[in-house]
Design a protein around this motif. Structure first.
Motif, PDB file in Angstrom:
ATOM      1  N   GLN A 223      39.919   6.844 -37.315  1.00  0.00           N
ATOM      2  CA  GLN A 223      38.506   6.585 -37.618  1.00  0.00           C
ATOM      3  C   GLN A 223      37.666   7.853 -37.584  1.00  0.00           C
ATOM      4  O   GLN A 223      36.450   7.778 -37.449  1.00  0.00           O
TER       5      GLN A 223
ATOM      6  N   GLY B 288      13.209  10.700 -35.387  1.00  0.00           N
ATOM      7  CA  GLY B 288      12.824   9.357 -35.775  1.00  0.00           C
ATOM      8  C   GLY B 288      12.368   9.234 -37.220  1.00  0.00           C
ATOM      9  O   GLY B 288      12.074   8.131 -37.677  1.00  0.00           O
TER      10      GLY B 288
ATOM     11  N   ARG C 165      17.826   7.212 -39.067  1.00  0.00           N
ATOM     12  CA  ARG C 165      16.715   7.865 -38.375  1.00  0.00           C
ATOM     13  C   ARG C 165      17.183   9.238 -37.927  1.00  0.00           C
ATOM     14  O   ARG C 165      18.238   9.359 -37.288  1.00  0.00           O
ATOM     15  N   ASP C 166      16.425  10.267 -38.252  1.00  0.00           N
ATOM     16  CA  ASP C 166      16.828  11.616 -37.843  1.00  0.00           C
ATOM     17  C   ASP C 166      16.499  11.820 -36.363  1.00  0.00           C
ATOM     18  O   ASP C 166      15.954  10.907 -35.719  1.00  0.00           O
TER      19      ASP C 166
ATOM     20  N   ARG D 133      16.380  -0.019 -31.954  1.00  0.00           N
ATOM     21  CA  ARG D 133      17.416   0.944 -31.660  1.00  0.00           C
ATOM     22  C   ARG D 133      16.770   2.239 -31.168  1.00  0.00           C
ATOM     23  O   ARG D 133      15.875   2.770 -31.797  1.00  0.00           O
TER      24      ARG D 133
ATOM     25  N   ILE E 293      30.790   8.069 -40.973  1.00  0.00           N
ATOM     26  CA  ILE E 293      30.745   9.363 -40.280  1.00  0.00           C
ATOM     27  C   ILE E 293      29.927   9.246 -38.999  1.00  0.00           C
ATOM     28  O   ILE E 293      30.328   9.744 -37.942  1.00  0.00           O
TER      29      ILE E 293
ATOM     30  N   ALA F  87      27.625   6.118 -43.105  1.00  0.00           N
ATOM     31  CA  ALA F  87      27.634   5.212 -41.946  1.00  0.00           C
ATOM     32  C   ALA F  87      28.925   5.396 -41.150  1.00  0.00           C
ATOM     33  O   ALA F  87      28.913   5.458 -39.915  1.00  0.00           O
TER      34      ALA F  87
ATOM     35  N   GLY G  84      29.464   6.638 -37.191  1.00  0.00           N
ATOM     36  CA  GLY G  84      30.308   5.952 -36.211  1.00  0.00           C
ATOM     37  C   GLY G  84      31.323   6.898 -35.588  1.00  0.00           C
ATOM     38  O   GLY G  84      31.509   6.931 -34.371  1.00  0.00           O
ATOM     39  N   SER G  85      31.965   7.695 -36.421  1.00  0.00           N
ATOM     40  CA  SER G  85      32.975   8.651 -35.923  1.00  0.00           C
ATOM     41  C   SER G  85      32.392   9.590 -34.876  1.00  0.00           C
ATOM     42  O   SER G  85      33.066   9.953 -33.913  1.00  0.00           O
ATOM     43  N   LEU G  86      31.142  10.001 -35.079  1.00  0.00           N
ATOM     44  CA  LEU G  86      30.490  10.951 -34.172  1.00  0.00           C
ATOM     45  C   LEU G  86      29.864  10.245 -32.970  1.00  0.00           C
ATOM     46  O   LEU G  86      29.209  10.888 -32.158  1.00  0.00           O
ATOM     47  N   HIS G  87      30.088   8.939 -32.872  1.00  0.00           N
ATOM     48  CA  HIS G  87      29.422   8.116 -31.853  1.00  0.00           C
ATOM     49  C   HIS G  87      27.906   8.350 -31.909  1.00  0.00           C
ATOM     50  O   HIS G  87      27.218   8.346 -30.888  1.00  0.00           O
ATOM     51  N   ALA G  88      27.422   8.534 -33.107  1.00  0.00           N
ATOM     52  CA  ALA G  88      25.995   8.733 -33.363  1.00  0.00           C
ATOM     53  C   ALA G  88      25.457   7.547 -34.146  1.00  0.00           C
ATOM     54  O   ALA G  88      24.552   7.668 -34.954  1.00  0.00           O
ATOM     55  N   GLU G  89      26.050   6.375 -33.886  1.00  0.00           N
ATOM     56  CA  GLU G  89      25.691   5.193 -34.662  1.00  0.00           C
ATOM     57  C   GLU G  89      24.246   4.755 -34.383  1.00  0.00           C
ATOM     58  O   GLU G  89      23.700   3.949 -35.132  1.00  0.00           O
ATOM     59  N   ASN G  90      23.639   5.254 -33.320  1.00  0.00           N
ATOM     60  CA  ASN G  90      22.226   4.933 -33.091  1.00  0.00           C
ATOM     61  C   ASN G  90      21.318   5.537 -34.164  1.00  0.00           C
ATOM     62  O   ASN G  90      20.180   5.121 -34.306  1.00  0.00           O
ATOM     63  N   HIS G  91      21.825   6.473 -34.953  1.00  0.00           N
ATOM     64  CA  HIS G  91      21.043   7.003 -36.075  1.00  0.00           C
ATOM     65  C   HIS G  91      21.048   6.053 -37.274  1.00  0.00           C
ATOM     66  O   HIS G  91      20.345   6.304 -38.245  1.00  0.00           O
ATOM     67  N   ILE G  92      21.879   5.021 -37.221  1.00  0.00           N
ATOM     68  CA  ILE G  92      21.861   3.985 -38.268  1.00  0.00           C
ATOM     69  C   ILE G  92      20.902   2.896 -37.817  1.00  0.00           C
ATOM     70  O   ILE G  92      21.132   2.266 -36.793  1.00  0.00           O
ATOM     71  N   GLU G  93      19.840   2.678 -38.567  1.00  0.00           N
ATOM     72  CA  GLU G  93      18.872   1.673 -38.154  1.00  0.00           C
ATOM     73  C   GLU G  93      19.113   0.328 -38.824  1.00  0.00           C
ATOM     74  O   GLU G  93      18.962  -0.715 -38.204  1.00  0.00           O
TER      75      GLU G  93
ATOM     76  N   TYR H 180      31.436  -0.796 -36.252  1.00  0.00           N
ATOM     77  CA  TYR H 180      31.561   0.645 -36.015  1.00  0.00           C
ATOM     78  C   TYR H 180      30.226   1.348 -36.221  1.00  0.00           C
ATOM     79  O   TYR H 180      30.037   2.480 -35.801  1.00  0.00           O
TER      80      TYR H 180
ATOM     81  N   ARG I 239      30.606   0.039 -30.738  1.00  0.00           N
ATOM     82  CA  ARG I 239      31.261   0.138 -32.033  1.00  0.00           C
ATOM     83  C   ARG I 239      32.478  -0.769 -32.158  1.00  0.00           C
ATOM     84  O   ARG I 239      33.071  -0.881 -33.233  1.00  0.00           O
TER      85      ARG I 239
ATOM     86  N   TYR J  11      36.155   9.728 -39.696  1.00  0.00           N
ATOM     87  CA  TYR J  11      35.616   9.925 -41.040  1.00  0.00           C
ATOM     88  C   TYR J  11      34.935  11.277 -41.168  1.00  0.00           C
ATOM     89  O   TYR J  11      34.811  11.813 -42.272  1.00  0.00           O
TER      90      TYR J  11
END
Lengths: 341, 341, 341, 341
Positions: D137, A259, A255-256, B338, A227, A225, A229-238, B291, B287, D139
């Motif tokens: 941050q 989806g 979600r890959d 999301r 990581i 989770a 956030g770090s990649l600003h890919a937090e939309n992949h966390i559902e 985050y 975030r 990660y």
């Protein structure tokens, strides 16, 4: 009637799933670079992946195709003869079956049979599979979530009772359920000695809800989770990280890029004793889906991956009669302030 | 104008808070039995608590009273003379002040001065305090969240700029903010070498948003959430566990039986270098508050603890001009599915 | 010849051990107050303990007696008929056997048979056992090492080959060994789907080397070591914490007040696939006993718990022909400075 | 007499160390690929490294040279004027000093002064240093031990009292010591609000004992040990992982390819209160060096890195009068069986 059926195959465990992805390069970014699975083979548009505790060729296969879908779920069986038993058993159930000779199906897999099971899912049974190099102690290869192995499939079915009955017929035990006095809303069933190899979520189906990938410790769940956030890919966390009431697993749902949903989780319990009892959760217990009472996001209940038939066409989807997500008590009332007792 | 003021006291750190609770037995259950703070003294309706890394008499004080409130925040100052400086400084600012001779105020605290600061908060400054037995390596006493020490106060203020200016005047540095081109929505300010001793959340105030209690590792944050699930007391978990964008802390927010909010958290960073720069978050970055992009529950923005004046009456509350919770992008749109990119 | 033997019982797993302790009050302090096992029953000088994931009555039993010893190891079998099979099987092997009717043996256990196996160990086989209340999610009860369940027995035997052969005859698989071209120095064997239910350490025997108790995460292994330091009871820590090469477990070895050795460990791997291969460690690989190359303390190789015969007398001990501890390469050369390559 | 000295510089913290390594490629493998430090710059035979929480250009510098040595320790000071104060102060102490204009010394560092301090160590004082991109941050960049920042220097000195006195003169506080009624064997001293910026180990000196690198959680300490096992590079692990009695840190000691010692550790405590008291360990308490009572390997006491003078020559080494390693009680008696009380 089942007395007249040819015997069911002796299933060892849920062992791999093959997914169709629409852009293999983006899928490789997500599953290999971010999530950190080990790429065992990668050619001809098929990427075979595994966790570091897995000793066979793969436990997740990604195949490039025109639309995101589940190609098939696969169960390993105890002996070569169980592949034949699977064919005869499902044929007698009136299910479409197809033999997949070694070398003609998924890379690394020996003789197999694929069926459309009575629940509408494409399922493969096989005994033989190539071994992978032992990576169990290759801590230097840990990346992302440090995935150890595939643990389970979670499938969306309109009729939970039918799914339960079908898997009982395949010799699966039942570790946990969500129920009220009228309905069974969900069930967790196993062959190997964990909480489950397969679980059912009530909803329009057949669809794949998620693949459950096991890691060893909770900090590894948090790390993936972080990581993202770090990649600003937090939309992949559902959803999550959180603790399940059911199964006691510490989880996060991802979600890959297509989806497809992945649960990265750790910590369930041993179920191998002969008299292991089913633990039944009341659907009105807020803690069933999140032990901390946190709300479940709507998409988690509603969205899922369609499945293919044996000819590679998207299978039709039947609506569900019941809707667990409508039962919102306490925290499940999204956004409503929590009352402190 | 501040050039004419008597010098500000040399504040060492946020050091304790005294809360009014309406039922000391229930509060003791929550803070001692569940959360696991060490009870240093417990008599005459006043319970003095501390974490295992704390070497002074207490860092949380619970006093039984008719209505849930913040009695006062307390800052430790560098020398006895700084207590006098605090009195003169706040008097010159036109603030109510009151000397609290040793033995007449909070147990264990020496000579102190209490003021109502320009933001409307009751604040105590003191130098002398009784020592507690060293518990730093008493792992056998770890219970609940294994709280190590008080880390910070988070206060709700209608005017973030005024709060920022006031604490700059007290010599505080600023580690992080939430901003857009027009407004500062929140700020984190420090004297000790961590991310903060005090932070400001925009809203109706003066009110106490939460006390931040530090633990050493993330599994200890998870453990207190798990314990509350075990006790079917999950309604005491308001938000999280999660990772903050701001401060990088891994957190969970709890509500005590009176609704006082506690953040149990771990992991921020060193801020002691002389040129430490403020890190500015865009209010539109999902975030900032989590985050992982998870939604912030409405109550977290809206509910808070009222404060007392120097005579023990609840202070009036002024509405806020700005509302960060109205800025809902991505995950902050509670319950909206999301989008996966 | 084994073709003429009555069939072996179907063993499910290593399920409990009964130890004789010389001072039950001190044992209770260690096992319950410090180690944190749950006391399921405690009467008539017999203390029945279990971990929170264990659903049966106990997995460790302490019985007060005149001298520290192993009373018996116990394996659960798949059906009631397997108890009879065990009796016939061991009788045919020429081993002493004794039926233990329900209520006359260890509390909570149904009909059982006890034997002195060909290796000289007292072993019980049973099917029926009382259930314990489900504690799997009782995080509020976690104390000490937060023990989840018994995982395995480690026994000291003079003849590793004989031990290996005996357990192969009982249907056990072999996950790992320590070998050189001439000798097998140690082996790990399983029925349940983990690395082992029983392992053999070469040495004078029959003696019990240790009981392996599983916890969920590595921080729980560290915590019990920290607690023992806090209590100035660090002499109860014999070895570790460390990472095993064999099994990949993260471990600490403790000695109880009678010198009985306990391994608290976490993290091994799934062994349930039908073609699971044995992994063979070279005895000259420093990492076999500690993956970090740390030296093994001499007492760990040399000291162990004597065993009782069926009449409760200490069994005679036979010397070993081989001595793995004599093979000291690299870090195993105690106290010799480590060369940095 | 110190009353006549020019004032000491206001030291902020231990901020970096420059080491001479004999093979920069092998050093890069160890420090960057294995240990996971971030390479901020790498040119002209000088590799500047930092942890992810560090906001300045580097906290470890590796310079290729003919023999492994410490080039210099560096302390950051509060203002540019403190650089001049350092020069005057050490000159008045009779120490060699040399100004290092910006651009002529270590990359990224502004105007500095280097001195040979009264203990014989090469020490740099500077205020200005280039900033590094904020990685707090990131990660996704975590590798190896996920090092956050440099925490401290540990130096070997023949005369602990002299070292203590010198650093008291520089305004350092003392958090902990190891003593008996006659001797001080070791001391831990700080400027920033942690347990230490510098510590002294008694022995032949001046030599560098180790650099202390901080990580956030104990699982990260375990992970670097596991990685070294995976690479069959376990000879780079000298001692631990373990828990220190002194400082309460959870540690592992590594040796780089030149034998330079690194402590990767987590978890000490806040020392910023004005009346923070020194905690004194009895040299006869087994737990002082390892809280679990594990033996300290001989090389850890005896081996260390020589230091350079201002002209880059290896400084002569003076023998020590005392030898803490000779005081072996309990576990420190390597290989002697542990008595269980």
């Amino acid at each position: 009637m089942s007395g007249d059926l040819p015997p069911a195959p002796d299933v060892v465990r849920s062992s791999y799933a093959e997914l169709v992805v629409t852009d293999l390069a983006r899928a490789r970014w997500f599953w290999v670079e971010v999530l950190g699975l080990h790429a065992e083979s990668d050619r001809d548009g098929v990427l075979c992946l595994r966790g570091t505790d897995e000793l066979t060729h793969h436990n997740v296969v990604l195949r490039e195709g025109p639309a995101a879908a589940l190609s098939h779920l696969a169960y390993r069986v105890r002996t070569p003869a169980d592949v034949d038993r699977a064919e005869a058993h499902f044929a007698a159930l009136g299910c479409p079956t197809r033999r997949i000779p070694a070398g003609s199906g998924t890379p690394g897999v020996g003789d197999a049979v694929r069926v459309i099971d009575p629940l509408g899912f494409p399922v493969e049974f096989y005994y033989a599979i190539e071994r992978g190099e032992r990576l169990i102690q290759r801590y230097d290869l840990h990346r992302g979530a440090a995935i150890a192995r595939l643990d389970h499939f979670n499938i969306v079915v309109p009729d939970i009772d039918a799914a339960y009955g079908h898997y009982r017929g395949l010799g699966f035990g039942c570790s946990e359920t969500i129920e009220d006095e009228h309905e069974m809303y969900a069930a967790w069933m196993y062959r190997k000695q964990t909480v489950h190899d397969v679980a059912f979520t009530g909803g329009a189906g057949p669809r794949l809800h998620h693949l459950g990938l096991a890691t060893h410790e909770s900090h590894q769940v948090l790390h993936i989770a972080d990581i993202l956030g770090s990649l600003h890919a937090e939309n992949h966390i559902e959803r999550g990280p959180g603790r399940h009431g059911v199964s006691n697993a510490f989880y996060v749902y991802l979600r890959d890029p297509d989806g497809h949903r992945i649960e990265v989780y750790t910590s369930d319990y041993y179920t191998g004793d002969p008299d292991h009892e089913t633990f039944r959760w009341d659907v009105n217990d807020d803690r069933r889906r999140d032990y901390w009472g946190n709300a479940v996001i709507e998409s988690w209940y509603k969205e899922a991956t369609p499945v293919l038939d044996l000819d590679g066409r998207i299978a039709p989807i039947e609506e569900s009669r019941i809707d667990e997500s409508a039962i919102r008590v306490g925290a499940d009332g999204l956004g409503s302030p929590r009352e402190v007792r």
